[in-house]
Design an enzyme around this catalytic site. Structure first.
Site, PDB file in Angstrom:
ATOM      1  N   GLU A   1       0.801  -1.242   0.000  1.00 11.17           N
ATOM      2  CA  GLU A   1       0.000   0.000   0.000  1.00 11.17           C
ATOM      3  C   GLU A   1       0.833   1.292   0.000  1.00 11.17           C
ATOM      4  O   GLU A   1       0.555   2.214   0.765  1.00 11.17           O
ATOM      5  CB  GLU A   1      -0.961  -0.030   1.204  1.00 11.17           C
TER       6      GLU A   1
ATOM      7  N   GLU B   1      -6.153 -10.837  -1.319  1.00  7.38           N
ATOM      8  CA  GLU B   1      -7.024 -10.614  -0.149  1.00  7.38           C
ATOM      9  C   GLU B   1      -8.489 -10.568  -0.566  1.00  7.38           C
ATOM     10  O   GLU B   1      -9.259  -9.728  -0.109  1.00  7.38           O
ATOM     11  CB  GLU B   1      -6.637  -9.311   0.564  1.00  7.38           C
TER      12      GLU B   1
HETATM   13  C1  HAH Z   1      -5.550  -4.755   3.906  1.00 12.99           C
HETATM   14  N1  HAH Z   1      -5.667  -3.338   3.854  1.00 12.99           N
HETATM   15  C2  HAH Z   1      -4.188  -5.168   4.488  1.00 12.99           C
HETATM   16  O1  HAH Z   1      -3.276  -5.476   3.444  1.00 12.99           O
HETATM   17  C3  HAH Z   1      -4.302  -6.362   5.420  1.00 12.99           C
HETATM   18  O2  HAH Z   1      -3.043  -6.598   6.004  1.00 12.99           O
HETATM   19  C4  HAH Z   1      -5.336  -6.097   6.483  1.00 12.99           C
HETATM   20  O3  HAH Z   1      -5.389  -7.167   7.421  1.00 12.99           O
HETATM   21  C5  HAH Z   1      -6.642  -5.891   5.837  1.00 12.99           C
HETATM   22  C6  HAH Z   1      -6.694  -5.301   4.632  1.00 12.99           C
HETATM   23  C7  HAH Z   1      -6.854  -2.845   3.247  1.00 12.99           C
HETATM   24  C8  HAH Z   1      -7.244  -1.498   3.698  1.00 12.99           C
HETATM   25  C9  HAH Z   1      -7.264  -1.133   5.036  1.00 12.99           C
HETATM   26  O4  HAH Z   1      -6.895  -2.005   5.985  1.00 12.99           O
HETATM   27  C10 HAH Z   1      -7.642   0.164   5.423  1.00 12.99           C
HETATM   28  C11 HAH Z   1      -8.022   1.065   4.482  1.00 12.99           C
HETATM   29  C12 HAH Z   1      -8.022   0.689   3.164  1.00 12.99           C
HETATM   30  C13 HAH Z   1      -7.648  -0.584   2.798  1.00 12.99           C
END
Ligand code: HAH
Length: 339
Positions: free
Chosen positions: A136, A243
């Site tokens: 990200e 994911e």
């Molecule tokens: C993902 N982010 C992460 O890669 C993962 O490690 C986590 O457990 C869940 C989702 C997505 C995301 C977020 O957590 C917050 C805002 C936007 C996107």
């Protein structure tokens, strides 16, 4: 109906196409062990390999949960995707500050990044075949390219290239991925493309793009997803859907979260979600030359982060198995396609 002999194994049906993964945690390794053993051949740690969990203090590593996950995978002939090394989230403060509580120097942060990778990548050298090295790093805003982060503050824009080079030195046989969400939105998609293209041009060791796949019932469209796959594939790297989950709710943006309506997962909704999954998996099979793994962010609807994202305490049903661990209509569509 219980999980009987007549339920095909998702992973076996998909063996000609790509590996089938699930994000797991210490609880679900026990509570969902049967589903994992029957339907999956890849696992990702939902949290247990993240920096703050595995390396909470400079001199403290906690490997118990990650080790248990790796052992479960070994015992059941599964592969492990590593998640994640360099991320703006779930990384402890100590990484970025010095003894006086001031921002740590670039050299210090660089040494810490390397020490972290030496210990974690080193430990799992033979057990974890690929890593989300950077997670990200691209901004969601149209007028910005990289997301501001403490890694970037300390090391500059080059932190991403540094992270990949470092990971490759330490684990030369690991497949190294850049992973992100909103990866099909044209603006962000093009920035992810630009980032990875730039890294490849500089000779940075990067082998794949992780498309997180936290999607909704109608968005993104199949065409948008296809365009993103085409664009990423044109770089010559592989793609993992890292994911995947299909929320049955509309996405709700910040201010009006509380107004988000709850729903009931009735037959009609189950059928609509099955239609969506059918189209998605057909698309993924079409691109199985480049899509080498599809991982769901969870196993069954009784335990999903979507119950709290983007709205806290709103039940969701984003996965392929229901709250009783039975296959949903989406599962049957996924396995009953004309071969
Ligand atoms: C993902 N982010 C992460 O890669 C993962 O490690 C986590 O457990 C869940 C989702 C997505 C995301 C977020 O957590 C917050 C805002 C936007 C996107």
């Amino acid at each position: 109906m219980s999980e009987g002999q007549n339920t095909p194994s998702l992973r076996d049906v998909y063996r000609p196409y790509f590996s089938i993964g699930a994000a797991v945690n210490p609880r679900s390794l026990v509570s969902h062990a049967d589903l994992l053993r029957t339907h999956f051949n890849s696992v990702t740690a939902e949290n247990e390999m993240k920096f703050e969990v595995i390396h909470p203090e400079e001199d403290v590593y906690r490997f118990d949960h990650a080790d248990a996950l790796v052992q479960f995978a070994k015992d059941n002939g599964m592969r492990v995707r590593g998640h994640t090394l360099v991320w703006h989230n779930q990384t402890p403060d100590w990484v970025f500050v010095d003894d006086a509580g001031q921002p740590a120097s670039a050299d210090k942060v660089r040494r810490r990044m390397r020490a972290h990778m030496e210990t974690v990548l080193g430990r799992y050298q033979n057990d974890v075949y690929c890593w989300d090295v950077v997670n990200e790093a691209i901004s969601d805003h149209a007028d910005a390219y990289l997301r501001p982060s403490r890694w970037m503050t300390a090391l500059g824009d080059g932190y991403i290239a540094e992270a990949f080079r470092c990971a490759h030195e330490i684990a030369p046989s690991a497949l190294l991925f850049y992973n992100d969400y909103n990866e099909t939105k044209p603006d962000k998609r093009d920035k992810i493309y630009r980032l990875v293209a730039g890294l490849l041009d500089e000779g940075v060791p990067i082998h794949g793009i992780g498309m997180q796949g936290h999607w909704m019932m109608t968005e993104p469209s199949i065409e948008e997803i296809r365009d993103a796959i085409e664009k990423y594939a044109s770089l010559g790297v592989q793609i993992h859907v890292t994911e995947l989950d299909i929320s049955v709710h509309e996405y709700v943006h910040e201010p009006d979260k509380s107004s988000a309506a709850a729903r009931v997962f009735d037959e009609r909704l189950e059928r609509e979600q099955a239609d969506r999954y059918e189209q998605l998996l057909q698309l993924f099979r079409e691109y199985s030359r480049v899509i080498r793994n599809v991982t769901w962010w969870g196993i069954a609807d009784d335990e999903t982060w979507r119950d709290n994202f983007p709205v806290k305490n709103r039940k969701d049903w984003p996965l392929m198995f229901n709250e009783q661990h039975q296959p949903k209509e989406a599962f049957w569509r996924a396995v009953n396609f004309a071969k």
